[in-house]
Scaffold this motif. Structure first.
Motif, PDB file in Angstrom:
ATOM      1  N   MET A  53       0.813  -1.211   0.000  1.00  0.00           N
ATOM      2  CA  MET A  53       0.000   0.000   0.000  1.00  0.00           C
ATOM      3  C   MET A  53       0.846   1.261   0.000  1.00  0.00           C
ATOM      4  SD  MET A  53      -2.749  -1.323   2.843  1.00  0.00           S
ATOM      5  CE  MET A  53      -3.549   0.267   3.030  1.00  0.00           C
ATOM      6  N   PHE A  54       2.086   1.163   0.448  1.00  0.00           N
ATOM      7  CA  PHE A  54       2.932   2.350   0.535  1.00  0.00           C
ATOM      8  C   PHE A  54       3.366   2.813  -0.849  1.00  0.00           C
ATOM      9  CE2 PHE A  54       4.264   0.789   4.934  1.00  0.00           C
ATOM     10  CZ  PHE A  54       3.403   1.658   5.582  1.00  0.00           C
ATOM     11  N   TRP A  93     -10.621   5.247  -5.706  1.00  0.00           N
ATOM     12  CA  TRP A  93     -11.787   4.565  -5.142  1.00  0.00           C
ATOM     13  C   TRP A  93     -11.615   3.051  -5.316  1.00  0.00           C
ATOM     14  CZ3 TRP A  93     -15.419   7.036  -2.310  1.00  0.00           C
ATOM     15  CH2 TRP A  93     -16.548   6.323  -1.942  1.00  0.00           C
ATOM     16  N   SER A  94     -10.672   2.512  -4.588  1.00  0.00           N
ATOM     17  CA  SER A  94     -10.327   1.098  -4.678  1.00  0.00           C
ATOM     18  C   SER A  94     -10.289   0.533  -3.265  1.00  0.00           C
ATOM     19  CB  SER A  94      -8.975   0.933  -5.369  1.00  0.00           C
ATOM     20  OG  SER A  94      -8.616  -0.422  -5.458  1.00  0.00           O
ATOM     21  N   TRP A  95     -10.824  -0.694  -3.079  1.00  0.00           N
ATOM     22  CA  TRP A  95     -11.091  -1.195  -1.725  1.00  0.00           C
ATOM     23  C   TRP A  95     -10.519  -2.582  -1.458  1.00  0.00           C
ATOM     24  CZ3 TRP A  95     -13.732   2.040   1.645  1.00  0.00           C
ATOM     25  CH2 TRP A  95     -14.248   3.210   1.056  1.00  0.00           C
ATOM     26  N   GLU A  96      -9.738  -3.128  -2.396  1.00  0.00           N
ATOM     27  CA  GLU A  96      -9.304  -4.516  -2.211  1.00  0.00           C
ATOM     28  C   GLU A  96      -8.446  -4.721  -0.969  1.00  0.00           C
ATOM     29  OE1 GLU A  96      -6.788  -2.801  -5.667  1.00  0.00           O
ATOM     30  OE2 GLU A  96      -8.911  -2.988  -5.172  1.00  0.00           O
ATOM     31  N   TYR A  97      -7.585  -3.774  -0.662  1.00  0.00           N
ATOM     32  CA  TYR A  97      -6.742  -3.952   0.517  1.00  0.00           C
ATOM     33  C   TYR A  97      -7.568  -3.973   1.802  1.00  0.00           C
ATOM     34  CZ  TYR A  97      -2.284  -3.578  -1.913  1.00  0.00           C
ATOM     35  OH  TYR A  97      -1.198  -3.819  -2.712  1.00  0.00           O
ATOM     36  N   LEU A  98      -8.642  -3.214   1.844  1.00  0.00           N
ATOM     37  CA  LEU A  98      -9.478  -3.201   3.039  1.00  0.00           C
ATOM     38  C   LEU A  98     -10.081  -4.567   3.284  1.00  0.00           C
ATOM     39  CD1 LEU A  98     -10.788  -1.670   5.371  1.00  0.00           C
ATOM     40  CD2 LEU A  98     -12.653  -1.076   3.817  1.00  0.00           C
ATOM     41  N   ASP A 100      -8.826  -7.424   2.445  1.00  0.00           N
ATOM     42  CA  ASP A 100      -7.756  -8.294   2.938  1.00  0.00           C
ATOM     43  C   ASP A 100      -7.447  -8.022   4.412  1.00  0.00           C
ATOM     44  OD1 ASP A 100      -7.685  -9.198   0.362  1.00  0.00           O
ATOM     45  OD2 ASP A 100      -5.796  -8.230  -0.170  1.00  0.00           O
ATOM     46  N   ILE A 101      -7.428  -6.746   4.782  1.00  0.00           N
ATOM     47  CA  ILE A 101      -7.152  -6.381   6.177  1.00  0.00           C
ATOM     48  C   ILE A 101      -8.250  -6.911   7.093  1.00  0.00           C
ATOM     49  CG2 ILE A 101      -6.964  -4.440   7.787  1.00  0.00           C
ATOM     50  CD1 ILE A 101      -5.732  -2.847   5.381  1.00  0.00           C
ATOM     51  N   ASN A 102      -9.500  -6.680   6.709  1.00  0.00           N
ATOM     52  CA  ASN A 102     -10.598  -7.120   7.557  1.00  0.00           C
ATOM     53  C   ASN A 102     -10.668  -8.644   7.662  1.00  0.00           C
ATOM     54  OD1 ASN A 102     -11.481  -4.565   8.305  1.00  0.00           O
ATOM     55  ND2 ASN A 102     -12.915  -4.389   6.595  1.00  0.00           N
ATOM     56  N   TYR A 103     -10.341  -9.333   6.571  1.00  0.00           N
ATOM     57  CA  TYR A 103     -10.305 -10.800   6.620  1.00  0.00           C
ATOM     58  C   TYR A 103      -9.257 -11.268   7.629  1.00  0.00           C
ATOM     59  CZ  TYR A 103     -10.153 -15.634   4.992  1.00  0.00           C
ATOM     60  OH  TYR A 103     -10.211 -17.012   4.926  1.00  0.00           O
ATOM     61  N   PHE A 104      -8.126 -10.612   7.627  1.00  0.00           N
ATOM     62  CA  PHE A 104      -7.087 -10.954   8.602  1.00  0.00           C
ATOM     63  C   PHE A 104      -7.583 -10.716  10.031  1.00  0.00           C
ATOM     64  CE2 PHE A 104      -3.630  -9.679  11.407  1.00  0.00           C
ATOM     65  CZ  PHE A 104      -2.720 -10.705  11.234  1.00  0.00           C
ATOM     66  N   LEU A 105      -8.199  -9.561  10.266  1.00  0.00           N
ATOM     67  CA  LEU A 105      -8.642  -9.218  11.613  1.00  0.00           C
ATOM     68  C   LEU A 105      -9.750 -10.144  12.116  1.00  0.00           C
ATOM     69  CD1 LEU A 105      -8.571  -5.320  11.330  1.00  0.00           C
ATOM     70  CD2 LEU A 105      -7.079  -6.757  12.749  1.00  0.00           C
ATOM     71  N   GLU A 106     -10.472 -10.753  11.189  1.00  0.00           N
ATOM     72  CA  GLU A 106     -11.506 -11.705  11.581  1.00  0.00           C
ATOM     73  C   GLU A 106     -10.936 -13.076  11.955  1.00  0.00           C
ATOM     74  OE1 GLU A 106     -15.031  -9.760   8.763  1.00  0.00           O
ATOM     75  OE2 GLU A 106     -14.068 -11.646   8.185  1.00  0.00           O
ATOM     76  N   ASN A 107      -9.655 -13.308  11.604  1.00  0.00           N
ATOM     77  CA  ASN A 107      -9.113 -14.663  11.756  1.00  0.00           C
ATOM     78  C   ASN A 107      -7.803 -14.765  12.530  1.00  0.00           C
ATOM     79  OD1 ASN A 107     -10.912 -16.570  10.016  1.00  0.00           O
ATOM     80  ND2 ASN A 107     -10.600 -14.771   8.713  1.00  0.00           N
ATOM     81  N   TYR A 108      -7.091 -13.635  12.724  1.00  0.00           N
ATOM     82  CA  TYR A 108      -5.736 -13.737  13.258  1.00  0.00           C
ATOM     83  C   TYR A 108      -5.672 -14.222  14.697  1.00  0.00           C
ATOM     84  CZ  TYR A 108      -5.921  -9.529  16.220  1.00  0.00           C
ATOM     85  OH  TYR A 108      -6.198  -8.629  17.207  1.00  0.00           O
ATOM     86  N   GLU A 109      -6.752 -14.082  15.453  1.00  0.00           N
ATOM     87  CA  GLU A 109      -6.714 -14.483  16.851  1.00  0.00           C
ATOM     88  C   GLU A 109      -6.696 -15.996  17.045  1.00  0.00           C
ATOM     89  OE1 GLU A 109      -8.485 -11.529  19.812  1.00  0.00           O
ATOM     90  OE2 GLU A 109      -9.902 -11.434  18.127  1.00  0.00           O
ATOM     91  N   PHE A 126      -2.958  -0.757  12.063  1.00  0.00           N
ATOM     92  CA  PHE A 126      -2.223   0.371  11.495  1.00  0.00           C
ATOM     93  C   PHE A 126      -2.574   0.540  10.023  1.00  0.00           C
ATOM     94  CE2 PHE A 126       1.163   1.901   8.796  1.00  0.00           C
ATOM     95  CZ  PHE A 126       1.544   3.086   9.402  1.00  0.00           C
ATOM     96  N   PHE A 127      -2.553  -0.565   9.281  1.00  0.00           N
ATOM     97  CA  PHE A 127      -2.785  -0.453   7.846  1.00  0.00           C
ATOM     98  C   PHE A 127      -4.237  -0.106   7.526  1.00  0.00           C
ATOM     99  CE2 PHE A 127       1.341  -2.599   7.187  1.00  0.00           C
ATOM    100  CZ  PHE A 127       1.838  -1.751   6.206  1.00  0.00           C
ATOM    101  N   ARG A 128      -5.177  -0.512   8.374  1.00  0.00           N
ATOM    102  CA  ARG A 128      -6.551  -0.058   8.129  1.00  0.00           C
ATOM    103  C   ARG A 128      -6.641   1.447   8.343  1.00  0.00           C
ATOM    104  NH1 ARG A 128     -11.463  -3.178  10.880  1.00  0.00           N
ATOM    105  NH2 ARG A 128     -10.824  -2.001  12.735  1.00  0.00           N
TER     106      ARG A 128
END
Length: 579
Positions: A53-54, A93-98, A100-109, A126-128
């Motif tokens: 994303m950077f 107006w692109s949302w693919e990274y979001l 991916d981030i949310n999928y991670f946050l739903e599963n990383y625990e 941070f990245f969100r």
């Protein structure tokens, strides 16, 4: 030698095409969570993708969009020529990274490693925050999603835009989580607690000033968040302003270094020839075929004299020869553009500005190093994303805008930046007693007891952070759009004749009218007036004589338009005002 290159293109990207949008991606778990997100290495592998994303060499795009870098073609923002795009391609107006981030946050625990779970959860938050801060700056109100979206969920797919205030609060919430959970070591190419604090400092300053200069209530809490995050980083982190005591070179060396100097660099984008990961900074600033970037004269005029006095207090400041105006100035000027005595790194031949490579005559040298990296896509300097100097500037500005700045605050912030180049510190009482009329004319909407010191902090910010992607955002948050409609000018060259730009007695440029001179000498640049170079009525270079009546629409140009196709896909979205 270079550190091992960080692999940021993760294996999962083979499965997850970056062409897919949040609203049309298959929600089926491409990576089965029961088989992944188990080990620390799983979390690291997944979050490595977020580093894509950077920006790469786009580190100076915010300067090109505004009035810091003038090129052969003016940006659409400078020309007032933006239009509503039809599709979302390259329009933000692109949302693919979001997703991916949310999928991670739903599963990383699911991870069994508690320390890794804590740290990489912070990385994702941070990245969100980074993702949404980009959207906020570009579009204002945007839909906030903190979960993956099922394509059958019409309510979520048709979500309207959330108010920018609530989006900002969510960004701060994510950053607070990241600050609490991220590791506090120092890594120039990885997210840490210090990176999250630096971003919170940036976000709070942006939104606080954006609101203040539009008369919006509640701006104080964001400015407070900014200076408090800055202060925490200043007090608790190991960062400092890089300095060897060489006031004539340290600023330039810091940015031309092959490797990020971790004294000051909080986060950088890494580049390595061995990994074919390069950028074009050298080529961009040395060739005559790639934009011909130039610093505008109003920015050159902003640099103080070496003793801290105002250069523009001299009534002849716009009619000095190049060697005169470059003498006894803030040392950052000669470390940012070619000045008399300039030599390339690793060489000892002095070089005047190359008029074929710059449209204003003030040729930038920031990030430029040895000539061996001058060819296209060969530069390897690590480019800054966050550095300590920005945090110090944020701290001072936030406190000044809140009306709580003291001289002691300037002594622990701006003074450290100026010490690197041997410049006197801002004296708050003096600045407020006699605000600089030159600076006040550039920023017309500053009022109050701190007007003078705010102007001085803005001077410092533009100079110190030149070519680091801040200028457009600063213009927007300060509601200073009319600034970029001002005339663009370059060197003073009083008509046809010979010019010595190095003060060594040798002719560097010949300006002529009519036919080109006979018996031209190698090493001298010959420029035809009204063809190769245009001069205005005051004999200043006019890099764009056909664009001297530019406009900026205060009602719409601070935000970008949403692409038309997105409004058709989601009828609950509303276009930005004026578009």
């Amino acid at each position: 030698m270079k550190k091992t290159h960080i692999i940021i293109v993760l294996l999962l990207s083979v499965i997850w095409s970056c062409d897919k949008d949040l609203l049309d991606r298959d929600p089926v778990s491409e990576v089965a969570p029961e088989n992944f997100f188990i080990k620390a290495s799983d979390l690291e592998l997944y979050t490595n993708n977020f580093y894509r994303m950077f920006p790469e060499e786009g580190i100076y795009n915010g300067d090109r969009a505004a009035d810091n870098i003038i090129e052969t073609t003016l940006s659409e923002e400078m020309r007032g020529a933006r239009i509503v795009p039809t599709t979302k391609k390259n329009e933000g107006w692109s949302w693919e990274y979001l997703r991916d981030i949310n999928y991670f946050l739903e599963n990383y625990e699911r991870c069994e490693d508690e320390a890794a779970k804590k740290h990489f959860g912070g990385v994702a938050r941070f990245f969100r925050a980074w993702f949404y801060f980009d959207k906020l700056r570009r579009f204002g109100d945007v839909p906030w999603y903190e979960q993956t979206i099922d394509p059958t969920d019409e309510e979520a797919l048709q979500k309207p835009r959330d108010p920018r205030g609530s989006v900002t609060d969510k960004i701060i919430e994510d950053l607070d989580f990241a600050i609490e959970n991220l590791d506090d070591n120092t890594q120039a190419f990885r997210i840490t607690k210090w990176t999250a604090l630096a971003l919170k400092s940036r976000v709070g300053l942006y939104e606080g000033t954006y609101m203040k200069y539009r008369g919006m209530d509640g701006y104080e809490k964001y400015l407070t968040a900014s200076y408090q995050a800055s202060e925490q980083l200043m007090n608790d982190s190991p960062y400092k302003i890089y300095s060897t005591g060489n006031t004539k070179e340290d600023y330039m060396v810091f940015f031309a270094s092959h490797d990020a100097i971790t004294d000051e660099m909080i986060l950088a984008r890494q580049f390595l020839t061995s990994q074919a990961v390069d950028h074009k900074a050298n080529y961009y600033m040395t060739t005559s075929s790639y934009g011909r970037p130039g610093m505008p004269k109003d920015l050159v005029n902003s640099y103080l004299n070496a003793d801290g006095s105002r250069f523009t207090d001299n009534p002849d400041h716009n009619s000095m020869s190049f060697t005169e105006e470059m003498t006894n100035r803030d040392p950052r000027l000669s470390q940012t553009v070619r000045a008399p005595g300039y030599t390339r790194m690793g060489e000892n031949i002095t070089l005047p500005p190359n008029m074929g490579a710059t449209v204003t005559g003030y040729q930038p040298i920031k990030f430029v190093n040895e000539p061996q990296y001058d060819t296209y896509d060969e530069s390897i300097t690590d480019l800054p994303l966050f550095r300590y100097a920005e945090v110090l500037l944020n701290y001072a500005e936030a406190k000044a805008e809140l009306g709580i700045l003291t001289q002691a605050d300037l002594d622990v912030s701006i003074k450290l930046i100026r010490d690197r180049v041997g410049m006197p510190n801002i004296q708050m009482a003096e600045a407020n007693a006699t605000p600089d009329p030159f600076m006040a004319d550039q920023y017309l909407n500053i009022n109050g007891a701190n007007k003078g010191v705010i102007l001085e902090i803005r001077r410092e910010r533009r100079i110190e952070l030149y070519m680091e992607d801040f200028r457009w955002d600063d213009i927007v948050r300060w509601k200073a759009g009319q600034k970029i409609t001002r005339p663009l000018r370059g060197l003073y060259l009083p008509g046809a004749g010979e010019y010595d730009l190095e003060g060594d007695g040798d002719i560097d440029i010949v300006l002529y009218e009519g036919d080109a001179p006979d018996n031209q000498v190698d090493g001298i640049q010959y420029l035809k007036i009204n063809s190769d170079v245009f001069l205005d009525a005051d004999n200043l270079i006019d890099p764009h004589p056909t664009f001297n009546n530019r406009t900026f629409d205060e009602d719409k140009d601070y935000l970008y338009p949403i692409p038309r196709v997105e409004l058709q896909l989601n009828p609950n979205l509303e276009q930005n005002p004026g578009w």
